[in-house]
Design a protein around this motif. Structure first.
Motif, PDB file in Angstrom:
ATOM      1  N   UNK A  61       0.866  -1.171   0.000  1.00 14.83           N
ATOM      2  CA  UNK A  61       0.000   0.000   0.000  1.00 14.83           C
ATOM      3  C   UNK A  61       0.904   1.222   0.000  1.00 14.83           C
ATOM      4  N   UNK A  62       0.785   2.037  -1.028  1.00 14.75           N
ATOM      5  CA  UNK A  62       1.609   3.242  -1.135  1.00 14.75           C
ATOM      6  C   UNK A  62       0.873   4.411  -0.490  1.00 14.75           C
ATOM      7  N   UNK A  63       1.596   5.260   0.225  1.00 16.08           N
ATOM      8  CA  UNK A  63       0.928   6.380   0.912  1.00 16.08           C
ATOM      9  C   UNK A  63       0.272   7.385  -0.039  1.00 16.08           C
ATOM     10  N   UNK A  64       0.693   7.424  -1.295  1.00 15.03           N
ATOM     11  CA  UNK A  64       0.112   8.396  -2.234  1.00 15.03           C
ATOM     12  C   UNK A  64      -1.186   7.882  -2.861  1.00 15.03           C
ATOM     13  N   UNK A  65      -1.532   6.617  -2.629  1.00 16.45           N
ATOM     14  CA  UNK A  65      -2.755   6.047  -3.187  1.00 16.45           C
ATOM     15  C   UNK A  65      -3.880   6.091  -2.167  1.00 16.45           C
ATOM     16  N   UNK A  66      -5.114   6.021  -2.636  1.00 24.83           N
ATOM     17  CA  UNK A  66      -6.249   6.067  -1.706  1.00 24.83           C
ATOM     18  C   UNK A  66      -6.184   4.926  -0.682  1.00 24.83           C
ATOM     19  N   UNK A  67      -6.675   5.211   0.523  1.00 25.26           N
ATOM     20  CA  UNK A  67      -6.702   4.197   1.567  1.00 25.26           C
ATOM     21  C   UNK A  67      -7.491   2.984   1.082  1.00 25.26           C
ATOM     22  N   UNK A  68      -6.980   1.809   1.389  1.00 29.45           N
ATOM     23  CA  UNK A  68      -7.647   0.572   0.992  1.00 29.45           C
ATOM     24  C   UNK A  68      -7.244   0.048  -0.369  1.00 29.45           C
ATOM     25  N   UNK A  69      -6.390   0.782  -1.092  1.00 33.91           N
ATOM     26  CA  UNK A  69      -5.947   0.281  -2.392  1.00 33.91           C
ATOM     27  C   UNK A  69      -4.543  -0.315  -2.251  1.00 33.91           C
ATOM     28  N   UNK A  70      -4.353  -1.432  -2.909  1.00 26.96           N
ATOM     29  CA  UNK A  70      -3.100  -2.173  -2.848  1.00 26.96           C
ATOM     30  C   UNK A  70      -2.644  -2.499  -4.261  1.00 26.96           C
ATOM     31  N   UNK A  71      -1.344  -2.770  -4.395  1.00 22.93           N
ATOM     32  CA  UNK A  71      -0.814  -3.142  -5.699  1.00 22.93           C
ATOM     33  C   UNK A  71       0.453  -3.959  -5.505  1.00 22.93           C
ATOM     34  N   UNK A  72       0.873  -4.651  -6.555  1.00 20.63           N
ATOM     35  CA  UNK A  72       2.140  -5.375  -6.450  1.00 20.63           C
ATOM     36  C   UNK A  72       3.282  -4.393  -6.223  1.00 20.63           C
ATOM     37  N   UNK A  73       4.336  -4.819  -5.539  1.00 23.45           N
ATOM     38  CA  UNK A  73       5.480  -3.935  -5.319  1.00 23.45           C
ATOM     39  C   UNK A  73       6.073  -3.469  -6.646  1.00 23.45           C
ATOM     40  N   UNK A  74       6.474  -2.213  -6.678  1.00 22.13           N
ATOM     41  CA  UNK A  74       7.044  -1.670  -7.910  1.00 22.13           C
ATOM     42  C   UNK A  74       7.854  -0.427  -7.588  1.00 22.13           C
ATOM     43  N   UNK A  75       8.608   0.008  -8.561  1.00 21.05           N
ATOM     44  CA  UNK A  75       9.378   1.238  -8.414  1.00 21.05           C
ATOM     45  C   UNK A  75      10.299   1.438  -9.593  1.00 21.05           C
ATOM     46  N   UNK A  76      10.980   2.545  -9.586  1.00 18.88           N
ATOM     47  CA  UNK A  76      11.868   2.888 -10.690  1.00 18.88           C
ATOM     48  C   UNK A  76      13.293   2.434 -10.453  1.00 18.88           C
ATOM     49  N   UNK A  77      14.004   2.298 -11.537  1.00 16.68           N
ATOM     50  CA  UNK A  77      15.433   2.009 -11.455  1.00 16.68           C
ATOM     51  C   UNK A  77      16.174   3.277 -11.078  1.00 16.68           C
ATOM     52  N   UNK A  78      17.290   3.092 -10.422  1.00 17.62           N
ATOM     53  CA  UNK A  78      18.205   4.203 -10.198  1.00 17.62           C
ATOM     54  C   UNK A  78      19.129   4.289 -11.405  1.00 17.62           C
TER      55      UNK A  78
END
Length: 134
Positions: A61-78
């Motif tokens: 659960x990412x803090x920038x997304x609405x409460x109660x929404x979940x997603x697979x882990x993700x992110x950008x490359x450095x």
């Protein structure tokens, strides 16, 4: 530029050639502006990890997304990271565990469109396996 075609080919040689999906997504201004704000150093990609462990899919659960929404882990490359290095780092950062990459599942090329503006984005999806606690 974070990575180049030779880095993508290296990931394909090791983890398989993914199917490619192309999408055109009309985007509200608020979402367009958010995506644009994530593009430090010109970033236009992410790695997304699908981890099934004990018959459960790992989600965050990412803090920038609405409460109660979940997603697979993700992110950008450095800058300077390979797809593999970035995926392994994101697995540890987002889940607190060590993972191994298993399969390069899908490459999604999305054009986020707001009026005449467009952001070309690529998501690289990997199936991963649990390796051990961090």
């Amino acid at each position: 530029m974070y990575f180049n075609h030779s880095m993508i080919r290296a990931a394909e040689e090791k983890y398989g050639t993914p199917k490619t999906l192309r999408l055109n997504y009309p985007t509200p201004k608020k979402h367009y502006d958010f995506i644009r704000s994530t593009q430090k150093n010109g970033r236009a990609h992410d790695v997304t990890l699908y981890l099934y462990h004990d018959n459960k899919l790992a989600v965050t659960q990412k803090p920038v997304y609405p409460e109660g929404s979940y997603r697979p882990p993700s992110g950008g490359l450095n800058p300077g990271e390979t797809l593999e290095e970035g995926a392994l780092r994101e697995g540890f950062e987002e889940l607190g565990i060590n993972i191994t990459l298993d399969n390069y599942l899908l490459r999604v090329r999305v054009d986020f469109v707001y009026g005449a503006k467009r952001i070309a984005w690529t998501t690289h999806l990997f199936q991963v396996k649990y390796k051990g606690a961090g």
